[in-house]
Design an enzyme around this catalytic site. Structure first.
Site, short mmCIF file in Angstrom:
data_model
loop_
_atom_site.label_atom_id
_atom_site.label_comp_id
_atom_site.label_asym_id
_atom_site.label_seq_id
_atom_site.Cartn_x
_atom_site.Cartn_y
_atom_site.Cartn_z
N ASN A 1 53.95 11.51 -7.40
CA ASN A 1 53.39 12.81 -6.62
C ASN A 1 52.35 13.86 -7.08
O ASN A 1 53.63 14.35 -7.86
CB ASN A 1 54.96 12.91 -5.57
CG ASN A 1 53.99 13.74 -4.20
OD1 ASN A 1 54.72 13.65 -3.23
ND2 ASN A 1 54.22 15.38 -4.33
N ARG B 1 1.92 14.88 6.04
CA ARG B 1 2.58 14.71 7.31
C ARG B 1 3.65 15.26 6.74
O ARG B 1 4.56 15.86 7.72
CB ARG B 1 1.97 14.63 8.38
CG ARG B 1 1.01 14.27 8.71
CD ARG B 1 0.61 13.37 9.84
NE ARG B 1 1.65 13.16 11.07
CZ ARG B 1 2.06 12.31 12.32
NH1 ARG B 1 1.21 10.92 11.69
NH2 ARG B 1 3.01 12.02 12.59
N LEU C 1 0.71 -1.24 0.70
CA LEU C 1 0.34 -0.32 -0.57
C LEU C 1 0.25 1.18 0.18
O LEU C 1 1.75 1.95 0.71
CB LEU C 1 -0.46 -0.10 1.51
CG LEU C 1 -2.55 -0.64 1.17
CD1 LEU C 1 -2.13 -2.19 0.64
CD2 LEU C 1 -2.97 -0.61 2.94
N TYR D 1 42.97 19.25 -6.30
CA TYR D 1 40.97 19.07 -6.99
C TYR D 1 41.71 17.72 -8.15
O TYR D 1 42.66 18.52 -9.12
CB TYR D 1 40.48 19.44 -7.59
CG TYR D 1 39.32 19.48 -8.56
CD1 TYR D 1 37.95 18.88 -7.85
CD2 TYR D 1 38.94 19.64 -9.72
CE1 TYR D 1 37.56 18.33 -8.65
CE2 TYR D 1 39.01 19.25 -10.67
CZ TYR D 1 37.54 18.31 -9.95
OH TYR D 1 36.46 17.83 -11.07
N LYS E 1 37.08 13.33 -8.22
CA LYS E 1 35.73 13.07 -9.40
C LYS E 1 36.48 12.05 -10.08
O LYS E 1 37.31 12.55 -11.37
CB LYS E 1 35.10 13.92 -9.50
CG LYS E 1 33.37 13.99 -9.45
CD LYS E 1 34.19 14.06 -11.41
CE LYS E 1 34.00 15.03 -11.96
NZ LYS E 1 33.79 15.16 -14.02
#
Length: 453
Positions: free
Chosen positions: A364, A19, A12, A353, A338
């Site tokens: 390195n 709410r 269900l 980054y 990323k």
């Protein structure tokens, strides 16, 4: 026990979820980074149901997008109660002769063992048509009550319709049921709505069955949190807190060390090896795999990343989706990755980054180095060879390849490939003007004094 019958499930999920105060469907709100209904479906999948019907209402399109072809959807409109909701599955399951589990999309943490126990109770020699899952909470609140004796249900009553004696009963109705497919819709057809809410209650199938001399049984769970519904942001936060607490205990029991467990947050699919050390205030997003002997220092955020054995990251490291750290690689403070691979033993110790990059073994990466991977339209790749040394404050402008054992001097902006073993130095010539700064300061001080008059 009789021979096993096929299993179907009705979930269900047609409630408006008002709410929650949200445009997102209630059952799609995440716990541990995963929509709550997916926690339920993962547990249900262990029973290998042949059919699954999800009852939908408002937000149907969101559920269609989430579930795809994993379930058949049945629309409840208008919404006239839980019994009416289950009845909408008749077009799909009307000829199903196996066992039917009735579950709720906002009750996500029912254990597979509990579901199995409900099914098994249907198969006992007393041959019940309906099995209801009960529980005994510390405070019965406004839960419906189950009036039973020796496991046989004499009456089901909603709280609003219960008298004082019935409200004093501690055995409460979770709403979850297992019902014989041959009986479910016949019983639902006989349910009326003469009650305080004017709705068709699912629990009334038990009362109908009793009037017809059928047998209905109750089994209980001793964990009231297993059957807790989630209807508000507060209840969602409580469910998250309970899930995280159980997961922290589990990973420590399996051989990981959490120095401040209450500050570490896992995703539903976080996988940790043994002898992993996790310092305070670490957050895992989805899709993280951590091998043995990894150290994750404080205030790090890891999502969609794979960390091989002996890796060390942080503090204050951020690994975004597609990050891979090979054995003994090191990422230090304020380093972001990323869609990048850091090879075996390679290091990026601080203020770096690495995006859309491949870094070879033993390389390195100096402080302040960035891979300039985006030109405003497309992403480009940076490849850094084994044992290369990238000096501090360098900008590697992709697409670019840095060869093995190459050195990029500090402060360089590299836009062309660097060969193996080469030194690349890209700096403007330093210009010195003796006395210029002194004359500048004198002029500015006089100007400021004049403006202040």
């Amino acid at each position: 026990m009789t021979d096993a019958r096929p299993i179907a499930a009705i979930v269900l999920a047609a409630g408006k979820g008002t709410r929650m105060k949200s445009q997102r469907h209630k059952v799609l709100h995440p716990i541990a980074g995963r929509p709550m209904i997916e926690h339920l479906l993962e547990s249900l999948a262990q029973l290998q149901p042949e059919r699954m019907v999800v009852i939908v209402g408002d937000g149907r399109d969101q559920l269609e997008a989430q579930l795809g072809n994993r379930a058949e959807l049945a629309l409840q409109d208008p919404q006239l109660g839980t019994g009416h909701a289950v009845q909408q599955a008749q077009a799909v399951l009307g000829d199903f002769s196996g066992d039917i589990l009735i579950l709720y999309g906002d009750v996500p943490f029912v254990r597979p063992e509990t579901m199995q126990a409900m099914i098994e109770r249907l198969h006992r020699d007393d041959d019940p048509d309906v099995v209801v899952l009960g529980f005994e909470p510390e405070d019965g609140l406004q839960y419906g009550r189950i009036i039973a004796e020796d496991g046989r249900i004499a009456k089901m009553v909603e709280f609003r319709d219960a008298d004082a004696a019935e409200k004093a009963c501690r055995l409460c109705n979770s709403g979850l049921m297992a019902v014989r497919g041959t009986a479910l819709f016949d019983l639902l057809d006989k349910v009326g709505n003469d009650n305080a809410q004017g709705e068709y209650y699912l629990v009334d199938i038990v009362n109908v069955a009793n009037r017809e001399g059928r047998y209905c049984a109750v089994i209980s769970t001793d964990d009231e949190h297993e059957v807790a519904g989630i209807n508000s942001r507060i209840e969602l936060a409580s469910a998250e807190r309970r899930w995280q607490g159980r997961r922290r205990a589990q990973v420590m029991a399996e051989g990981a060390t959490l120095t401040a467990p209450e500050t570490v947050f896992f995703s539903w699919d976080t996988a940790l090896g043994q002898d992993v050390l996790i310092e305070p205030n670490v957050v895992f997003g989805p899709g993280v795999s951590v091998a043995d002997n990894v150290t994750i220092k404080a205030f790090s955020h890891v999502e969609g990343a794979r960390l091989a054995q002996g890796v060390e990251i942080g503090p204050y490291a951020r690994l975004r989706p597609g990050s891979v750290l090979e054995e003994d690689a090191r990422v230090g403070n304020f380093v972001e990755m990323k869609k990048a691979v850091l090879g075996k033993g390679a290091k990026a110790n601080h203020l770096t980054y690495l995006g859309d990059a491949e870094v070879g073994a033993g390389a390195n990466i100096g402080a302040g180095t960035i891979t300039c991977n985006y030109d405003g339209y497309f992403k480009h790749k940076t490849r850094i060879g084994a044992r290369a040394f990238i000096g501090s404050n360098s900008a590697l402008i992709a697409p670019v390849n840095i060869g093995a054992d190459a050195i990029v001097a500090a402060g360089s902006a590299v836009s062309r490939d660097v060969g193996d073993g080469e030194l690349r130095l890209v700096r403007a010539e330093q210009l010195v003007k003796p006395g210029w700064a002194d004359r500048f300061h004198d002029a500015m001080k006089k100007k400021k004094k004049l403006e202040g008059q």
